[in-house]
Design a protein around this motif. Sequence first.
Motif, PDB file in Angstrom:
ATOM      1  N   PRO A  43      -6.813  -2.747   8.110  1.00 15.46           N
ATOM      2  CA  PRO A  43      -6.283  -2.796   6.744  1.00 15.46           C
ATOM      3  C   PRO A  43      -7.036  -1.846   5.817  1.00 15.46           C
ATOM      4  CG  PRO A  43      -6.591  -5.007   7.624  1.00 15.46           C
ATOM      5  CD  PRO A  43      -7.243  -4.073   8.590  1.00 15.46           C
ATOM      6  N   ASP A  44      -6.341  -1.331   4.833  1.00 16.79           N
ATOM      7  CA  ASP A  44      -6.930  -0.333   3.935  1.00 16.79           C
ATOM      8  C   ASP A  44      -8.248  -0.791   3.314  1.00 16.79           C
ATOM      9  OD1 ASP A  44      -4.892   1.407   4.440  1.00 16.79           O
ATOM     10  OD2 ASP A  44      -3.737   0.883   2.655  1.00 16.79           O
ATOM     11  N   GLN A  45      -8.323  -2.095   2.944  1.00 18.87           N
ATOM     12  CA  GLN A  45      -9.518  -2.564   2.239  1.00 18.87           C
ATOM     13  C   GLN A  45     -10.765  -2.600   3.118  1.00 18.87           C
ATOM     14  OE1 GLN A  45      -6.788  -4.335   2.803  1.00 18.87           O
ATOM     15  NE2 GLN A  45      -7.184  -6.506   3.185  1.00 18.87           N
ATOM     16  N   TYR A  55     -10.394  -3.165  -3.924  1.00 18.09           N
ATOM     17  CA  TYR A  55      -9.448  -4.225  -3.565  1.00 18.09           C
ATOM     18  C   TYR A  55      -9.791  -5.512  -4.322  1.00 18.09           C
ATOM     19  CZ  TYR A  55      -7.509  -7.876  -0.457  1.00 18.09           C
ATOM     20  OH  TYR A  55      -6.868  -8.977   0.065  1.00 18.09           O
ATOM     21  N   GLN A  75      -9.358 -13.971   4.979  1.00 22.86           N
ATOM     22  CA  GLN A  75      -9.901 -12.793   5.654  1.00 22.86           C
ATOM     23  C   GLN A  75     -11.401 -12.928   5.952  1.00 22.86           C
ATOM     24  OE1 GLN A  75      -8.210  -8.966   3.837  1.00 22.86           O
ATOM     25  NE2 GLN A  75      -7.737 -10.456   2.242  1.00 22.86           N
TER      26      GLN A  75
END
Length: 265
Positions: A43-45, A55, A75
């Motif tokens: 994931p981008d974060q 984020y 998460q």
Amino acid sequence: LGRDLGWALKIIEQFGDKPDYPTALERIKHTNTENKVENNVVPDQFKSIEAFKKYLSEMDLSKKSYSFGNMVAAQHSQIKAAGDEYIDAAMDYFSSKQRSDNGLWQEKVNYDSVNGLFKISSLYSRFERPIQNAEAAFESALYVALSDEPVTFVCEFYNPWCVINALISNIMKFGKKETADAMRKRLLDTAPELIRVTMRKVIAHKKADGSFSYAPDRTASKSQGAPVAVFGTNEGDVNASCIASTGTLVNGVCTALGLKPIPLF
């Protein structure tokens, strides 16, 4: 995604097996230790600490601490896999936004804000960090558990009990024993009324067949954004039945009061 990942791995583990391929946790860890981004799966974060901080900064906890707290708490295993720097960033962010007057992340003390406390406090427990303003947070959770605010879904009578237990446990581990003992005494003194109020709230969700519905008059048509039932149907569901029975009694009441689990039958 984080929530599904956790449950999927848990189910596989309960069957005594392991995934046949690297999971998102291994890939995130690899990204942050080898300085190589696996763009298709990470994931981008989690591609950099800067991306993760950005984020977090985009979340308005003062209005939606429950939804954002749930999103980050789901998460937790990914944050841990990313490394200590990510854990520190998450904890620093939440601590900087917490209110000192009520121990919450929102101004008003109600189901919604205490639900946010429930989600966010779970991160402090998982990452073994002391919860700031724990005494104020305890009073907020107790106030909501006793309140006559109409319940709209089962977590609203379940979460305050779990939060109370989490706060006492956190102070026992990281704070002063005298503070935890005082909180426990206040809880015990209030327990009879707490149990009566909780019982009234639970019964409002009970169906004729003995099951419980997520809302007082209907099941939840969606769970974590996924469609799970017909909209508007007044029937029980597995999620609510677990929360309203063993969830509230064992994880909530018995655990918070230091009692052995009471058999339902």
